[in-house]
Design an enzyme around this catalytic site. Sequence first.
Site, PDB file in Angstrom:
ATOM      1  N   ASN A   1      -0.978   4.669  -0.176  1.00 40.67           N
ATOM      2  CA  ASN A   1      -0.668   5.068   0.079  1.00 40.67           C
ATOM      3  C   ASN A   1      -1.449   5.880   0.969  1.00 40.67           C
ATOM      4  OD1 ASN A   1      -2.506   4.097  -1.306  1.00 40.67           O
ATOM      5  ND2 ASN A   1      -4.104   5.980  -2.637  1.00 40.67           N
TER       6      ASN A   1
ATOM      7  N   ASP B   1      -4.035   3.673   2.698  1.00 41.85           N
ATOM      8  CA  ASP B   1      -5.709   3.624   3.027  1.00 41.85           C
ATOM      9  C   ASP B   1      -5.445   2.541   2.797  1.00 41.85           C
ATOM     10  OD1 ASP B   1      -4.829   2.448   0.641  1.00 41.85           O
ATOM     11  OD2 ASP B   1      -6.573   3.441  -0.949  1.00 41.85           O
TER      12      ASP B   1
ATOM     13  N   HIS C   1      -5.557 -17.607  -5.317  1.00 42.47           N
ATOM     14  CA  HIS C   1      -6.072 -15.966  -4.015  1.00 42.47           C
ATOM     15  C   HIS C   1      -7.470 -17.134  -4.519  1.00 42.47           C
ATOM     16  CE1 HIS C   1      -7.342 -15.614  -8.397  1.00 42.47           C
ATOM     17  NE2 HIS C   1      -8.528 -15.446  -8.073  1.00 42.47           N
ATOM     18  N   ASP C   2      -7.326 -17.835  -4.573  1.00 41.98           N
ATOM     19  CA  ASP C   2      -9.130 -18.911  -4.706  1.00 41.98           C
ATOM     20  C   ASP C   2      -8.192 -19.983  -3.729  1.00 41.98           C
ATOM     21  OD1 ASP C   2     -10.244 -17.893  -5.871  1.00 41.98           O
ATOM     22  OD2 ASP C   2      -9.942 -18.692  -7.734  1.00 41.98           O
TER      23      ASP C   2
ATOM     24  N   GLU D   1      -8.254 -20.114 -16.743  1.00 46.43           N
ATOM     25  CA  GLU D   1      -8.516 -20.924 -15.534  1.00 46.43           C
ATOM     26  C   GLU D   1      -9.416 -22.157 -16.295  1.00 46.43           C
ATOM     27  OE1 GLU D   1     -10.623 -20.022 -11.246  1.00 46.43           O
ATOM     28  OE2 GLU D   1     -11.204 -18.833 -12.808  1.00 46.43           O
TER      29      GLU D   1
ATOM     30  N   ASP E   1       0.643  -1.095  -0.047  1.00 44.58           N
ATOM     31  CA  ASP E   1       0.249   0.074   0.108  1.00 44.58           C
ATOM     32  C   ASP E   1       0.992   1.357  -0.368  1.00 44.58           C
ATOM     33  OD1 ASP E   1      -1.623   1.798   0.511  1.00 44.58           O
ATOM     34  OD2 ASP E   1      -2.438   1.422   2.857  1.00 44.58           O
TER      35      ASP E   1
ATOM     36  N   ASP F   1      -9.836 -15.576 -16.642  1.00 47.77           N
ATOM     37  CA  ASP F   1     -11.107 -15.921 -15.334  1.00 47.77           C
ATOM     38  C   ASP F   1     -12.125 -17.196 -16.160  1.00 47.77           C
ATOM     39  OD1 ASP F   1     -11.392 -15.640 -12.884  1.00 47.77           O
ATOM     40  OD2 ASP F   1     -13.699 -15.100 -13.330  1.00 47.77           O
TER      41      ASP F   1
ATOM     42  N   ASP G   1      -5.627  -9.201 -15.786  1.00 49.81           N
ATOM     43  CA  ASP G   1      -6.728 -11.041 -15.270  1.00 49.81           C
ATOM     44  C   ASP G   1      -7.831 -10.571 -16.340  1.00 49.81           C
ATOM     45  OD1 ASP G   1      -8.505 -12.679 -14.722  1.00 49.81           O
ATOM     46  OD2 ASP G   1      -6.749 -12.447 -12.783  1.00 49.81           O
TER      47      ASP G   1
ATOM     48  N   ASP H   1      -2.194  -0.547  -4.344  1.00 51.07           N
ATOM     49  CA  ASP H   1      -2.937  -0.530  -5.113  1.00 51.07           C
ATOM     50  C   ASP H   1      -1.092  -0.648  -6.242  1.00 51.07           C
ATOM     51  OD1 ASP H   1       0.789   1.304  -3.481  1.00 51.07           O
ATOM     52  OD2 ASP H   1      -1.513   2.038  -2.239  1.00 51.07           O
TER      53      ASP H   1
HETATM   54  O1  TEU Z   1     -12.480 -18.390  -9.756  1.00 48.96           O
HETATM   55  C1  TEU Z   1     -13.617 -19.841 -10.296  1.00 48.96           C
HETATM   56  C2  TEU Z   1     -14.734 -19.763  -8.610  1.00 48.96           C
HETATM   57  O2  TEU Z   1     -15.156 -19.362  -8.490  1.00 48.96           O
HETATM   58  C3  TEU Z   1     -14.021 -20.850  -7.726  1.00 48.96           C
HETATM   59  O3  TEU Z   1     -12.211 -21.114  -7.397  1.00 48.96           O
HETATM   60  C4  TEU Z   1     -14.106 -20.519  -6.340  1.00 48.96           C
HETATM   61  O4  TEU Z   1     -13.090 -19.326  -6.182  1.00 48.96           O
HETATM   62  C5  TEU Z   1     -14.763 -21.646  -5.241  1.00 48.96           C
HETATM   63  O5  TEU Z   1     -14.649 -22.283  -5.632  1.00 48.96           O
HETATM   64  C6  TEU Z   1     -14.344 -21.202  -3.718  1.00 48.96           C
HETATM   65  O6  TEU Z   1     -14.513 -21.456  -3.410  1.00 48.96           O
HETATM   66  C7  TEU Z   1     -12.474 -17.367  -9.930  1.00 48.96           C
HETATM   67  C8  TEU Z   1     -11.955 -16.630  -9.604  1.00 48.96           C
HETATM   68  O7  TEU Z   1     -10.801 -16.642  -9.416  1.00 48.96           O
HETATM   69  C9  TEU Z   1     -12.196 -15.873  -8.749  1.00 48.96           C
HETATM   70  O8  TEU Z   1     -11.524 -15.116  -7.038  1.00 48.96           O
HETATM   71  C10 TEU Z   1     -13.281 -15.499  -8.696  1.00 48.96           C
HETATM   72  O9  TEU Z   1     -14.072 -15.201  -7.475  1.00 48.96           O
HETATM   73  C11 TEU Z   1     -14.655 -16.304  -9.762  1.00 48.96           C
HETATM   74  O10 TEU Z   1     -13.674 -16.624 -10.920  1.00 48.96           O
HETATM   75  C12 TEU Z   1     -15.488 -15.156 -10.108  1.00 48.96           C
HETATM   76  O11 TEU Z   1     -14.452 -14.212 -11.344  1.00 48.96           O
HETATM   77 CA    CA Z   2      -3.435   2.293  -1.225  1.00 48.36          CA
END
Ligand code: TEU
Ligand code: CA
Length: 540
Positions: free
Chosen positions: A25, A27, A327-328, A262, A23, A201, A100, A31
Site C-alpha cells: 500500500n 507506505d 533478524h538479530d 528462541e 509493501d 521469543d 511470533d 505488510d
Molecule cells: O531476541 C533476543 C535478543 O535479545 C538477542 O538476540 C538480541 O537481539 C541480541 O542480543 C542483540 O544483539 C529476541 C528477538 O528475536 C529480538 O528481535 C527482540 O528484540 C528481543 O527478543 C526482545 O523481544
Molecule cells: Ca505497507
Amino acid sequence: MKRFETWWKEGVIYQIYPRSFRDSNHDGIGDLKGIIESLEYLQWLGICAIWLSPVYLSPMKDFGYDIEDYRIIDPLFGSNEDMYELIEAAHAKGIRIIMDMVINHTSDRHRWFIESASSIDSKYRNFYMWHDAPSRKKPNNWKAAFGGSAWEFDKHSSQYYLHSFLASQPDLNWRNPDVEKAIFNEMAFWLDKGVDGYRLDVINLIVKDALFRDNPKTIGETIRAYDMQRHVYDRDQNETHNVLRRMRSMTEHYDKRMLVGEIMVEKPGNPEMTASYQGNGNDELHLTFNFAYNWIAWDALRWRKEAEHWYRALKDERWPSWVLSNHDVKRSITRFGNDVQRAKISALFLLTQRGTPFLYYGEEIGMQDKPVAPWEIKDPVGRHYWPFHPGRDGQRRPMQWNSDAGFGFSTVKPWLPYHPDAKKNTVEQQKHEKNSLLHLYHDLIAIRNHDEALRLGTIRFLDHEQADVLAYVREYGQISRLVLLNFSKDARQIPLSLIAQGTQDAAFRVIFNTTSSLVETTDTHLVLGGYQGLLLCEGE
Ligand code: TEU
Ligand code: CA
C-alpha cells in the site's frame, strides 16, 4: 506441495520479517497483503511454513517485539481480516503459518501494564515485577539486554519495575498464575483462527529467581562487553519447564500445531541447555533454535563439532532444527565473506542435516548484510550501542524482488534503505540464471521434499584425512545419501573407499552438485573441486 505427516519435522520453514518483505500500500513498510501476494513465490520455492516476526498492535519501539494487544494486527501491517485471509490463502497452497509470541514482556502500552502501573493496589499490579526502592537503590544488579540496568524507576509509585530489554518492554511476572492463564488465552485466540504454531521469543527468560538474587559478575570472560554478568538468576529457572509442559498440553488440544523456542544463550552457546527446553521430546517445545551457526567461523571441523554437539545434546528423542541467519544476527553470506560459492556450501549443509531447516527471507538469493549509516539507524540496539554494535538494521533491509526503482519492495522510500548493491541481486534475475543460489535452494528443497533419507534419516559423519572437507551419510532403511562439502577454495582428493562407506556401493550417482564442474574420479580418488558440494547416492 506434498503434505507431510509431521510437517514441522519434514518441511523447510521460512522466516519473514514483515516490515521488509513486500509493501502493498505504498507506505514504505512491508505488510500482510504483500505477503499474500508473495505466496506463489514461496510455494514455488517449496517451503512448508512461514514464521512471521510479530505483526500485532505495537508502538514499535522494538519493531513489534513490544506488543500492545495480542489479538489485534497493527494497522501498519493490515487488519485482522488480512491476517485471516493470509492464513486461508497460505493453507490453500499447503503453507502453514507460525506467529511470533512475545510473552517474556509486553509493551508498556499494553492495557495490563497501564492497569498495573496505575496503582499499587491494582489487580494487575502483580502481572509485572514491582519492587520497593528504599533510597532509590535498585533491587539487584540485573542488566537489560539492550543496555543499562534492568530496573526502571516509576515516580508515580516510587517502585522499580523489571525489564530485560527496553524500559518500554516490562517483563511479565510468570510466578503469577493469572499471567499464565491470560497469556494462554491470547495464544488460543490465534490457534482458534487456524495459526499452525508459535515461535516463542526469549522463552528461557520468562521465569525469574523468586528471591531476585544478584547475578555473578564475569571476570575476564570474552563475552559481549556490554553484558558483563552471568545470567544465573534471570534466565533458565526450573519453573520455566513446568510452564512449557502446560503450554504443550494446551496446544495438544489442537491438531498438528508446533512450538519453537528462541533460547537466549551467551556465546559460545549451550546446546544442552537449549535442548533441555524440548523436554523428553514430547512434553515441552517441539523445536528450539541452536544459534551456533549464527556465530561460527568458516571452518569445516568446527561445523562438524558443533553439529555433533547439537545431536549429542538432543539425543534421539528430540528433533533438531538448523538456522544460519535471522533478524538479530549478521546474515550468514556476509559473515562468510559475501561469497556465493560458500553460500552454496552452507545451503547444502543446512538442507541435508537431520532436522528442520529455517531460512531467513532473502537468504535464498544471498541478500547481503550491511549496517545502515549511523543517522539511519532504527534499531534500539544500534541506537544504544553504536559504534560498538551497529544494531540489526543491516539484516532487516527490504527484500530484493526485481530491478524496478523500489526493487519490487515498494514504490516509495522504504523504512530502511535498500542494500547499496541490491540491483545486482534480485529474485527476478536469479530466476533467469540456471546456476543461481536461488535455483540451488529451489532444487535442493524439491529434492529434500521427495527424499525420505534427507528428511528423516539418521546422520553419521565420516572420518578422513581432509580437514577442509565434511563428509556425512544420511540413512533411512535401505536408502542412503552421502554429502561431501569442500570448505576450501582448492580441490581435495577423496578416497573412493570413503565414498563407498556412504553409498553402500563403489558405484555412485550425483544427485546434486553445487558447482557446474563435472565430478572427476581417478582409480582411487574422487576429486572434489574448490568449494564444491555434492549429494551422492548409490548407482551408476
Ligand atoms: O531476541 C533476543 C535478543 O535479545 C538477542 O538476540 C538480541 O537481539 C541480541 O542480543 C542483540 O544483539 C529476541 C528477538 O528475536 C529480538 O528481535 C527482540 O528484540 C528481543 O527478543 C526482545 O523481544
Ligand atoms: Ca505497507
